[in-house]
Design a protein around this motif. Structure first.
Motif, PDB file in Angstrom:
ATOM      1  N   ASP A  53      -5.362  -5.746  -6.716  1.00  0.00           N
ATOM      2  CA  ASP A  53      -4.230  -4.218  -6.551  1.00  0.00           C
ATOM      3  C   ASP A  53      -3.011  -5.483  -7.432  1.00  0.00           C
ATOM      4  N   ASP A 104       0.679  -1.057  -0.042  1.00  0.00           N
ATOM      5  CA  ASP A 104      -0.258  -0.044  -0.022  1.00  0.00           C
ATOM      6  C   ASP A 104       0.638   0.918  -0.210  1.00  0.00           C
ATOM      7  N   SER A 105       1.804   0.942   1.318  1.00  0.00           N
ATOM      8  CA  SER A 105       2.521   3.260   0.954  1.00  0.00           C
ATOM      9  C   SER A 105       3.843   2.611  -0.401  1.00  0.00           C
ATOM     10  N   SER A 165       3.577   7.984  -7.573  1.00  0.00           N
ATOM     11  CA  SER A 165       2.433   8.975  -8.375  1.00  0.00           C
ATOM     12  C   SER A 165       3.740   9.935  -7.650  1.00  0.00           C
ATOM     13  N   PRO A 217      -1.750  -0.089  -8.704  1.00  0.00           N
ATOM     14  CA  PRO A 217      -1.822   0.373  -8.478  1.00  0.00           C
ATOM     15  C   PRO A 217      -3.318   1.325  -9.765  1.00  0.00           C
ATOM     16  N   ALA A 258       1.190   4.299  -2.805  1.00  0.00           N
ATOM     17  CA  ALA A 258       1.087   5.739  -2.730  1.00  0.00           C
ATOM     18  C   ALA A 258       2.282   6.007  -2.905  1.00  0.00           C
ATOM     19  N   SER A 259       3.487   5.867  -2.983  1.00  0.00           N
ATOM     20  CA  SER A 259       4.559   6.819  -3.416  1.00  0.00           C
ATOM     21  C   SER A 259       5.104   6.644  -5.349  1.00  0.00           C
TER      22      SER A 259
END
Length: 306
Positions: free
Chosen positions: A286, A232-233, A239, A267, A236-237
């Motif tokens: 995902d 998940d992290s 982009s 993602p 998120a990074s």
């Protein structure tokens, strides 16, 4: 003037060890004045190699000056090289990747590009009989590079010649290939100290498909959960990393060395389309497992489609 020997940005084991190996050859066999340098911090497996064979970490450079003599190894792609590479005096290229184009030289140069799995294999061949003069640390570095790039002969890029050269080096050193490779891969798999952005750039190459620019990142590991637990992290990074690096999307493939498969993080719809069109995958979440996918050079980059 000292000749600088370097590989690509985000240096992996081959782009760390091969410059050291070739600088030794230029200095000790050819009587030259060469220095191995890096274009970034080496990854954990490369750091393991340096410690194992008691090698000082080469200094890291940001760019090269006009007319700086240099030898490029393990790449021929200007996007993976210093910004001023076409202003430098490139004297030779030793590589095992497809030709990309865009490099300019001051004159004719020596170019060796061979369809082998590892730059270090090519270097041992180019040394000829002088390869027998390599000290143990040089043989150890060459062996580490070959086992890394072939994933201990699991990668589809592996050739019989890579295996033969590695087995000869291991025999000279009295090393068990399986035991040594296990230690290497354990070092490569411990990524706990790295931030998400660092992981996304650790073993990464830029590649364009039509008008879409990708950062294609590969993490090879015997402990995939160590990376996938941060899914998940990491997503998120992506982009932020893409924006900072001037690409449209980061593609992260987590290669499970032992199970011989890759997991692609998904993602968004763009990456879902890439997975479906490039690998015939059926994506429902995902992440998607891609059986048999081990090599960015041979299996990922050539098949990328949007």
């Amino acid at each position: 003037m000292t000749t600088l020997v370097f590989g690509h940005k985000s240096p992996d084991t081959d782009s760390t060890g091969s410059p050291i190996l070739w600088a030794w050859y230029l200095n000790e066999i050819q009587g030259g004045n060469a220095e191995a340098v890096l274009l970034g911090e080496p990854n954990t497996e490369a750091a393991f190699m340096l410690e194992k064979w008691d090698l000082p970490k080469p200094r890291i450079i940001e760019d090269v000056a006009d007319d700086q003599p240099c030898v490029i190894v393990d790449t021929n792609n200007p996007a993976e090289l210093p910004a001023n590479i076409n202003g430098a005096d490139v004297q030779a290229i030793i590589d095992h990747h497809k030709l990309v184009g865009g490099l300019e030289t001051k004159g004719p140069i020596d170019i060796t590009v061979r369809p082998l799995a590892c730059t270090a294999t090519i270097m041992v061949d180019l040394m000829g009989d002088d390869a027998a003069k390599m000290p143990d640390w040089a043989k150890g570095a060459a062996l580490t590079c070959i086992l890394s790039d072939t994933l201990e002969f699991r990668s589809p890029t592996t050739t019989d010649h890579d295996r033969t050269v590695a087995e000869k080096l291991a025999a000279d050193l009295g090393i068990s290939i399986s035991d040594y490779a296990s230690d290497m891969f354990a070092a490569k798999s411990d990524v706990s100290a790295f931030s998400d952005a660092e992981l996304l750039r650790m073993d990464s190459k830029e590649y364009g498909v039509g008008d879409t620019k990708f950062r294609v990142s590969v993490l090879e590991t015997t402990a995939p959960d160590m990376v996938l637990n941060r899914k998940d992290s990491l997503m998120a990074s992506m982009s932020d990393v893409a924006a900072e690096d001037g690409v449209d999307q980061v593609l992260l493939f987590v290669v499970d060395i032992l199970n011989e498969e890759a997991t692609l993080l998904v993602p968004n719809d763009l990456v879902k389309t890439v997975a479906e069109k490039s690998f015939g995958a059926s994506v429902s979440g995902d992440a998607v497992v891609l059986p048999g996918i081990m090599s960015r050079k041979k299996q990922i980059i050539p098949n990328l489609a949007v």
